[in-house]
Design a protein around this motif. Structure first.
Motif, short mmCIF file in Angstrom:
data_model
loop_
_atom_site.label_atom_id
_atom_site.label_comp_id
_atom_site.label_asym_id
_atom_site.label_seq_id
_atom_site.Cartn_x
_atom_site.Cartn_y
_atom_site.Cartn_z
N ALA A 31 0.84 -1.21 0.00
CA ALA A 31 0.00 0.00 0.00
C ALA A 31 0.87 1.25 0.00
N GLU A 32 1.90 1.25 0.83
CA GLU A 32 2.78 2.43 0.89
C GLU A 32 3.48 2.65 -0.45
N PHE A 33 3.87 1.56 -1.10
CA PHE A 33 4.52 1.67 -2.41
C PHE A 33 3.54 2.24 -3.43
N ASN B 56 9.84 3.11 -13.40
CA ASN B 56 10.31 4.19 -12.53
C ASN B 56 11.03 3.69 -11.28
N SER B 57 11.24 2.38 -11.16
CA SER B 57 11.84 1.85 -9.93
C SER B 57 13.16 2.52 -9.56
N LYS B 58 14.02 2.77 -10.55
CA LYS B 58 15.30 3.41 -10.26
C LYS B 58 15.07 4.82 -9.72
N ALA B 59 14.15 5.56 -10.30
CA ALA B 59 13.85 6.92 -9.82
C ALA B 59 13.29 6.87 -8.41
N TYR B 60 12.46 5.87 -8.11
CA TYR B 60 11.93 5.72 -6.75
C TYR B 60 13.06 5.46 -5.76
N LYS B 61 13.97 4.55 -6.14
CA LYS B 61 15.10 4.22 -5.26
C LYS B 61 16.00 5.43 -5.07
N ASP B 62 16.24 6.17 -6.15
CA ASP B 62 17.09 7.36 -6.06
C ASP B 62 16.49 8.39 -5.11
N LEU B 63 15.18 8.46 -5.09
CA LEU B 63 14.50 9.44 -4.23
C LEU B 63 14.79 9.17 -2.76
N ILE B 64 14.89 7.92 -2.38
CA ILE B 64 15.11 7.62 -0.96
C ILE B 64 16.56 7.27 -0.65
N LYS B 65 17.43 7.36 -1.63
CA LYS B 65 18.83 6.99 -1.43
C LYS B 65 19.44 7.69 -0.22
N ASN B 66 19.20 8.95 -0.11
CA ASN B 66 19.79 9.71 1.00
C ASN B 66 18.74 10.11 2.03
N PHE B 67 17.74 9.27 2.16
CA PHE B 67 16.64 9.58 3.09
C PHE B 67 17.16 9.55 4.52
N ASP B 68 16.84 10.60 5.23
CA ASP B 68 17.23 10.68 6.63
C ASP B 68 15.98 10.86 7.46
N LEU B 69 15.61 9.81 8.18
CA LEU B 69 14.41 9.87 9.01
C LEU B 69 14.71 10.72 10.23
N LYS B 70 13.99 11.80 10.38
CA LYS B 70 14.23 12.73 11.49
C LYS B 70 13.30 12.47 12.63
N PHE C 27 6.31 13.56 -0.07
CA PHE C 27 5.39 12.52 0.40
C PHE C 27 5.75 11.17 -0.20
N ALA C 28 6.10 11.17 -1.49
CA ALA C 28 6.51 9.93 -2.15
C ALA C 28 7.71 9.33 -1.44
N LYS C 29 8.66 10.17 -1.08
CA LYS C 29 9.86 9.71 -0.39
C LYS C 29 9.50 9.03 0.92
N ASN C 30 8.59 9.62 1.67
CA ASN C 30 8.16 9.01 2.93
C ASN C 30 7.48 7.66 2.72
N MET C 31 6.63 7.60 1.71
CA MET C 31 5.93 6.34 1.43
C MET C 31 6.91 5.26 0.94
#
Length: 140
Positions: free
Chosen positions: A87-89, A126-140, A103-107
Motif C-alpha cells: 500500500a505504501e509503495f 520508474n523503480s530506479k527513480a523511486y530508489k534514487d528518491l530515498i537513497k539519502n533519506f534521513d528519518l528525522k 510525500f513519495a519519499k516518505n511512502m
C-alpha cells in the motif's frame, strides 16, 4: 479459491493492452462492487489486486485524484494481505506521479522498510527513480 479474482482480471488485462482504459475502469469498479463486505474477509486474497489495477490505470490516464483515492483505500488490506509495504509503495507511486516528491519519499521509505527493498524489484519503469528518491533519506 485464490484464482477467482485473477480469472476475472484477465479479460480486463486484455482491454488494458488494447488501451481501452475507460472500459477497464468500469469493469474493475463493477468487480469491486461484486465483492461482499467486508472485502478484506473475501475468500480470495487477491481482492487487493483490483485496487492495484485501478491505481495503475488511473495513473496511465493521468487521473491522479482517483488514483490517490484508491491507493489510500488499499491500506484496508495492510497486515491482512499487504505485509510488505504494498500500500505504501502504491501511494508513493501516485505521489511521485503528482510530483509530490516529499510525500513519495516518505511512502517509499516505509515500503522499503516493510519489504526489505523487495517492492523496488518489480518491472516498474520508474523503480530506479523511486530508489534514487530515498537513497539519502534521513528519518528525522
Amino acid at each position: 479459491m485464490g484464482n477467482i479474482i485473477v480469472s476475472k482480471l484477465q479479460p480486463i488485462g486484455e482491454k488494458y493492452k488494447n488501451e481501452k482504459y475507460s472500459e477497464c475502469i468500469e469493469d474493475l469498479i463493477n468487480l469491486w462492487n461484486e465483492i461482499p463486505e467486508p472485502k478484506t474477509d473475501y475468500k480470495d486474497g487477491n481482492v487487493y489486486l483490483i485496487i492495484e489495477y485501478l491505481v495503475i490505470i488511473y495513473l496511465k490516464m493521468e487521473k491522479f485524484d482517483e488514483a490517490y483515492k484508491w491507493a489510500i483505500h488499499s491500506t484496508i488490506f495492510n497486515n491482512i494481505r499487504n505485509l510488505a509495504g504494498e500500500a505504501e509503495f502504491l501511494i508513493g507511486k501516485v505521489a511521485f506521479a503528482k510530483n509530490d516528491f516529499e510525500f513519495a519519499k516518505n511512502m517509499f521509505y516505509l515500503a522499503k522498510k516493510r519489504s526489505g527493498g523487495r517492492c523496488f524489484e518489480g518491472n516498474d519503469p520508474n523503480s530506479k527513480a523511486y530508489k534514487d528518491l530515498i537513497k539519502n533519506f534521513d528519518l528525522k
